[in-house]
Design an enzyme around this catalytic site. Sequence first.
Site, PDB file in Angstrom:
ATOM      1  N   GLY A  48       0.764  -1.242   0.000  1.00  0.00           N
ATOM      2  CA  GLY A  48       0.000   0.000   0.000  1.00  0.00           C
ATOM      3  C   GLY A  48       0.794   1.290   0.000  1.00  0.00           C
ATOM      4  N   GLU A 103       3.936   4.022   6.037  1.00  0.00           N
ATOM      5  CA  GLU A 103       2.685   3.285   5.839  1.00  0.00           C
ATOM      6  C   GLU A 103       1.692   4.109   5.018  1.00  0.00           C
ATOM      7  OE1 GLU A 103       1.021   0.811   5.638  1.00  0.00           O
ATOM      8  OE2 GLU A 103       0.943  -0.475   7.395  1.00  0.00           O
ATOM      9  N   ASP A 104       0.766   3.417   4.385  1.00  0.00           N
ATOM     10  CA  ASP A 104      -0.317   4.126   3.706  1.00  0.00           C
ATOM     11  C   ASP A 104      -1.366   4.592   4.708  1.00  0.00           C
ATOM     12  OD1 ASP A 104      -1.144   1.539   4.296  1.00  0.00           O
ATOM     13  OD2 ASP A 104      -1.807   1.052   2.269  1.00  0.00           O
ATOM     14  N   ASP A 107      -4.802   1.879  10.949  1.00  0.00           N
ATOM     15  CA  ASP A 107      -6.199   1.600  11.275  1.00  0.00           C
ATOM     16  C   ASP A 107      -6.253   1.090  12.723  1.00  0.00           C
ATOM     17  OD1 ASP A 107      -8.847   0.504   9.317  1.00  0.00           O
ATOM     18  OD2 ASP A 107      -8.573  -0.351  11.296  1.00  0.00           O
ATOM     19  N   LYS A 135      -6.600   6.602  11.182  1.00  0.00           N
ATOM     20  CA  LYS A 135      -7.967   6.516  11.722  1.00  0.00           C
ATOM     21  C   LYS A 135      -7.874   6.466  13.246  1.00  0.00           C
ATOM     22  CE  LYS A 135      -9.763   3.733   7.814  1.00  0.00           C
ATOM     23  NZ  LYS A 135     -10.224   2.396   7.382  1.00  0.00           N
ATOM     24  N   PHE A 157     -13.858   3.411   4.932  1.00  0.00           N
ATOM     25  CA  PHE A 157     -12.956   2.665   4.053  1.00  0.00           C
ATOM     26  C   PHE A 157     -12.570   3.546   2.870  1.00  0.00           C
ATOM     27  CE2 PHE A 157     -11.856  -0.501   0.785  1.00  0.00           C
ATOM     28  CZ  PHE A 157     -10.917  -1.234   1.503  1.00  0.00           C
ATOM     29  N   VAL A 158     -11.280   3.658   2.623  1.00  0.00           N
ATOM     30  CA  VAL A 158     -10.788   4.509   1.532  1.00  0.00           C
ATOM     31  C   VAL A 158      -9.908   3.705   0.577  1.00  0.00           C
ATOM     32  CG1 VAL A 158     -10.930   6.746   2.713  1.00  0.00           C
ATOM     33  CG2 VAL A 158      -8.922   5.300   3.086  1.00  0.00           C
ATOM     34  N   ASP A 164      -5.767  -0.300  -1.612  1.00  0.00           N
ATOM     35  CA  ASP A 164      -6.516  -1.191  -2.499  1.00  0.00           C
ATOM     36  C   ASP A 164      -7.837  -1.655  -1.906  1.00  0.00           C
ATOM     37  OD1 ASP A 164      -5.207  -2.887  -0.515  1.00  0.00           O
ATOM     38  OD2 ASP A 164      -5.895  -4.555  -1.755  1.00  0.00           O
ATOM     39  N   ARG A 170      -5.414   0.626  -6.615  1.00  0.00           N
ATOM     40  CA  ARG A 170      -4.246   1.265  -6.000  1.00  0.00           C
ATOM     41  C   ARG A 170      -3.730   2.420  -6.859  1.00  0.00           C
ATOM     42  NH1 ARG A 170      -2.213  -1.985  -1.899  1.00  0.00           N
ATOM     43  NH2 ARG A 170      -2.335  -4.228  -2.198  1.00  0.00           N
TER      44      ARG A 170
HETATM   45  P1  IMP Z   1      -3.979  -2.014  10.839  1.00  0.00           P
HETATM   46  O1  IMP Z   1      -2.962  -3.080  11.075  1.00  0.00           O
HETATM   47  O2  IMP Z   1      -5.346  -2.414  11.370  1.00  0.00           O
HETATM   48  O3  IMP Z   1      -3.558  -0.664  11.351  1.00  0.00           O
HETATM   49  O4  IMP Z   1      -4.219  -1.933   9.303  1.00  0.00           O
HETATM   50  C1  IMP Z   1      -3.274  -1.398   8.494  1.00  0.00           C
HETATM   51  C2  IMP Z   1      -3.378  -1.929   7.088  1.00  0.00           C
HETATM   52  O5  IMP Z   1      -4.714  -2.236   6.709  1.00  0.00           O
HETATM   53  C3  IMP Z   1      -2.919  -0.847   6.139  1.00  0.00           C
HETATM   54  O6  IMP Z   1      -1.549  -0.989   5.866  1.00  0.00           O
HETATM   55  C4  IMP Z   1      -3.777  -1.073   4.915  1.00  0.00           C
HETATM   56  O7  IMP Z   1      -3.122  -1.948   4.032  1.00  0.00           O
HETATM   57  C5  IMP Z   1      -5.028  -1.727   5.429  1.00  0.00           C
HETATM   58  N1  IMP Z   1      -6.155  -0.772   5.549  1.00  0.00           N
HETATM   59  C6  IMP Z   1      -6.646  -0.208   6.675  1.00  0.00           C
HETATM   60  N2  IMP Z   1      -7.668   0.623   6.424  1.00  0.00           N
HETATM   61  C7  IMP Z   1      -7.821   0.620   5.084  1.00  0.00           C
HETATM   62  C8  IMP Z   1      -8.708   1.321   4.187  1.00  0.00           C
HETATM   63  O8  IMP Z   1      -9.582   2.134   4.569  1.00  0.00           O
HETATM   64  N3  IMP Z   1      -8.546   1.052   2.860  1.00  0.00           N
HETATM   65  C9  IMP Z   1      -7.623   0.180   2.384  1.00  0.00           C
HETATM   66  N4  IMP Z   1      -6.768  -0.486   3.181  1.00  0.00           N
HETATM   67  C10 IMP Z   1      -6.861  -0.277   4.514  1.00  0.00           C
HETATM   68 MG    MG Z   2      -0.671  -1.397   4.064  1.00  0.00          MG
END
Ligand code: IMP
Ligand code: MG
Length: 180
Positions: A48, A103-104, A107, A135, A157-158, A164, A170
């Site tokens: 991402g 990171e992209d 979450d 977020k 969700f974006v 992606d 992407r």
């Molecule tokens: P986390 O481990 O829950 O913080 O999630 C992080 C990963 O989930 C990111 O690196 C993204 O690849 C994916 N992700 C989280 N939210 C979104 C979203 O809204 N759209 C697309 N990918 C997301």
């Molecule tokens: Mg990611």
Amino acid sequence: MRSIDEQGYRFEEWLTPAQIAADVQQVAKQIHADYKEKEPLFVVVLNGAFVFAADLLRALNDLRCEVTFIRVSSYWGMSSTGKLEFIVPLQQVVDNRDVIIVEDIVDSGMTIHQLKAHMRAHGASSVRVATMLFKPNKLEYDDARPDYVGRELSDEFVVGYGLDFDGFVRNLDAIYKVKE
Ligand code: IMP
Ligand code: MG
């Protein structure tokens, strides 16, 4: 306002390319101020973060640094699976390095929580996180709060700009939000 349809969902443009560029510049400015006396190692989280990283690193034209990549996977569809898989492991020695994870989006923070532990276990002298999106309402790991953030959003969700939906979209030049 532009919109796209993907797998039965409608997404509407939320951040234009110009808005994204301004956010990236602001993140780069902060990183430059904090690291100009150092030689950080950027660890870009694939897949991402590749678009954000390409823009961020070129906005840091004046910073002496190194860049490496790691590939992890935790997401399926629109939600996190809670398990991090190392698909491409760390290729570079992080021992005694000032690491900046790129990171992209942050979450739940699970990915960052685990990656930070991974970098520390491999001897990084410092670990910080730069992310295009964050977020804050969804954060479950306190140590995963990112240090440099392009833009915050709530629980939506974006896609686009590297992000992606099951592997697709992407390549969009803007960031789109799913329409409820
Ligand atoms: P986390 O481990 O829950 O913080 O999630 C992080 C990963 O989930 C990111 O690196 C993204 O690849 C994916 N992700 C989280 N939210 C979104 C979203 O809204 N759209 C697309 N990918 C997301
Ligand atoms: Mg990611």
